[in-house]
Write a protein that holds these residues in place. Structure first.
Motif, PDB file in Angstrom:
ATOM      1  N   LYS A  75      18.896  10.292  20.134  1.00 36.17           N
ATOM      2  CA  LYS A  75      17.507  10.359  19.874  1.00 36.17           C
ATOM      3  C   LYS A  75      16.987   9.705  18.650  1.00 36.17           C
ATOM      4  N   VAL A  76      16.200   9.335  18.552  1.00 35.44           N
ATOM      5  CA  VAL A  76      15.106   8.745  17.185  1.00 35.44           C
ATOM      6  C   VAL A  76      13.903   9.328  17.212  1.00 35.44           C
ATOM      7  N   GLU A  77      13.435  10.209  16.091  1.00 34.87           N
ATOM      8  CA  GLU A  77      12.559  10.876  15.591  1.00 34.87           C
ATOM      9  C   GLU A  77      11.499   9.551  14.660  1.00 34.87           C
TER      10      GLU A  77
ATOM     11  N   ASN B  83      17.875  -3.216   6.720  1.00 34.51           N
ATOM     12  CA  ASN B  83      17.429  -5.161   7.405  1.00 34.51           C
ATOM     13  C   ASN B  83      16.441  -4.373   9.403  1.00 34.51           C
ATOM     14  N   ALA B  84      15.425  -5.661   8.671  1.00 35.17           N
ATOM     15  CA  ALA B  84      14.266  -5.273   9.970  1.00 35.17           C
ATOM     16  C   ALA B  84      14.980  -5.515  11.284  1.00 35.17           C
ATOM     17  N   LEU B  85      15.564  -6.131  12.241  1.00 34.83           N
ATOM     18  CA  LEU B  85      16.537  -6.729  13.545  1.00 34.83           C
ATOM     19  C   LEU B  85      16.875  -4.698  13.485  1.00 34.83           C
ATOM     20  N   GLU B  86      17.391  -4.450  12.378  1.00 36.94           N
ATOM     21  CA  GLU B  86      18.358  -3.240  12.268  1.00 36.94           C
ATOM     22  C   GLU B  86      16.967  -1.425  13.389  1.00 36.94           C
ATOM     23  N   PHE B  87      15.736  -1.564  11.589  1.00 33.51           N
ATOM     24  CA  PHE B  87      14.986  -1.233  12.143  1.00 33.51           C
ATOM     25  C   PHE B  87      14.772  -1.239  13.272  1.00 33.51           C
ATOM     26  N   ASN B  88      13.862  -1.549  14.083  1.00 33.54           N
ATOM     27  CA  ASN B  88      12.805  -2.360  15.596  1.00 33.54           C
ATOM     28  C   ASN B  88      13.776  -2.011  16.469  1.00 33.54           C
ATOM     29  N   LEU B  89      15.407  -2.139  16.413  1.00 33.98           N
ATOM     30  CA  LEU B  89      15.834  -1.962  17.539  1.00 33.98           C
ATOM     31  C   LEU B  89      16.402  -0.348  17.733  1.00 33.98           C
ATOM     32  N   TYR B  90      15.486  -0.028  16.758  1.00 34.49           N
ATOM     33  CA  TYR B  90      15.882   2.156  16.520  1.00 34.49           C
ATOM     34  C   TYR B  90      13.988   2.298  16.955  1.00 34.49           C
ATOM     35  N   LEU B  91      13.526   1.506  16.513  1.00 37.16           N
ATOM     36  CA  LEU B  91      11.454   2.115  16.607  1.00 37.16           C
ATOM     37  C   LEU B  91      11.159   1.933  18.102  1.00 37.16           C
ATOM     38  N   ALA B  92      12.454   0.934  18.863  1.00 37.61           N
ATOM     39  CA  ALA B  92      11.853  -0.058  20.173  1.00 37.61           C
ATOM     40  C   ALA B  92      12.265   1.565  20.537  1.00 37.61           C
ATOM     41  N   LYS B  93      13.533   2.631  20.692  1.00 37.54           N
ATOM     42  CA  LYS B  93      13.867   3.500  21.249  1.00 37.54           C
ATOM     43  C   LYS B  93      12.738   5.075  20.394  1.00 37.54           C
TER      44      LYS B  93
ATOM     45  N   ASP C 166       0.503  -0.703  -0.082  1.00 30.23           N
ATOM     46  CA  ASP C 166      -0.130   0.163   0.070  1.00 30.23           C
ATOM     47  C   ASP C 166       1.044   1.308  -0.162  1.00 30.23           C
ATOM     48  N   TRP C 167       2.292   1.038  -0.132  1.00 30.90           N
ATOM     49  CA  TRP C 167       2.975   2.222  -0.231  1.00 30.90           C
ATOM     50  C   TRP C 167       2.936   3.595   1.051  1.00 30.90           C
ATOM     51  N   THR C 168       2.540   2.615   2.332  1.00 27.25           N
ATOM     52  CA  THR C 168       2.396   2.815   3.227  1.00 27.25           C
ATOM     53  C   THR C 168       4.201   2.597   3.947  1.00 27.25           C
ATOM     54  N   GLY C 169       4.603   3.771   5.043  1.00 29.54           N
ATOM     55  CA  GLY C 169       6.192   3.198   5.571  1.00 29.54           C
ATOM     56  C   GLY C 169       6.422   4.216   6.937  1.00 29.54           C
ATOM     57  N   THR C 170       7.085   4.198   7.572  1.00 30.00           N
ATOM     58  CA  THR C 170       7.846   4.899   8.432  1.00 30.00           C
ATOM     59  C   THR C 170       9.379   4.994   8.100  1.00 30.00           C
ATOM     60  N   GLU C 171       9.857   6.563   8.444  1.00 30.57           N
ATOM     61  CA  GLU C 171      10.721   6.576   8.788  1.00 30.57           C
ATOM     62  C   GLU C 171      11.399   7.417  10.105  1.00 30.57           C
ATOM     63  N   LEU C 172      12.743   6.514  10.273  1.00 29.74           N
ATOM     64  CA  LEU C 172      13.204   7.206  11.389  1.00 29.74           C
ATOM     65  C   LEU C 172      15.055   7.964  10.750  1.00 29.74           C
ATOM     66  N   ILE C 173      14.766   8.795  12.705  1.00 27.32           N
ATOM     67  CA  ILE C 173      16.118   9.897  12.053  1.00 27.32           C
ATOM     68  C   ILE C 173      16.228   9.670  12.896  1.00 27.32           C
ATOM     69  N   ILE C 174      18.188   9.673  12.889  1.00 26.72           N
ATOM     70  CA  ILE C 174      18.474   8.978  14.312  1.00 26.72           C
ATOM     71  C   ILE C 174      19.673   9.935  14.576  1.00 26.72           C
ATOM     72  N   HIS C 175      19.669  10.479  15.709  1.00 27.34           N
ATOM     73  CA  HIS C 175      20.606  11.396  15.532  1.00 27.34           C
ATOM     74  C   HIS C 175      21.871  11.374  16.687  1.00 27.34           C
ATOM     75  N   PRO C 176      22.874  12.822  16.321  1.00 25.90           N
ATOM     76  CA  PRO C 176      24.044  11.927  16.648  1.00 25.90           C
ATOM     77  C   PRO C 176      24.355  11.475  18.953  1.00 25.90           C
ATOM     78  N   ASP C 177      22.878  12.602  19.186  1.00 29.44           N
ATOM     79  CA  ASP C 177      22.485  12.030  20.621  1.00 29.44           C
ATOM     80  C   ASP C 177      21.909  10.637  21.104  1.00 29.44           C
TER      81      ASP C 177
END
Length: 74
Positions: free
Chosen positions: A38-40, A63-73, A25-36
């Motif tokens: 913080k995950v946006e 990969n899903a593992l890396e993405f989901n580790l940051y998503l949890a934060k 459905d062309w949806t998704g999530t973007e995570l920005i990982i800042h130097p400190d």
């Protein structure tokens, strides 16, 4: 069974961007990982050219593992 999400990432000078794209459905999530550390998190809606757009912007396969580790934060 549906199409599995695709994961991409790109490291910039002092932050990185991880993207999850759901091709059904062309949806998704973007995570920005800042130097400190913080995950946006931003929920996104893409068009059917997103794969080409990410390639042009020099994103590489993630990969899903890396993405989901940051998503949890987030």
């Amino acid at each position: 069974m549906g199409t599995m999400p695709k994961y991409f990432k790109r490291v910039f000078d002092d932050y990185q961007v991880l993207v999850k794209v759901n091709p059904e459905d062309w949806t998704g999530t973007e995570l920005i990982i800042h130097p400190d550390g913080k995950v946006e998190k931003t929920e996104m809606e893409f068009d059917d050219e997103i794969m080409e757009d990410l390639a042009v912007d020099e994103f590489v396969a993630g990969n899903a593992l890396e993405f989901n580790l940051y998503l949890a934060k987030s």
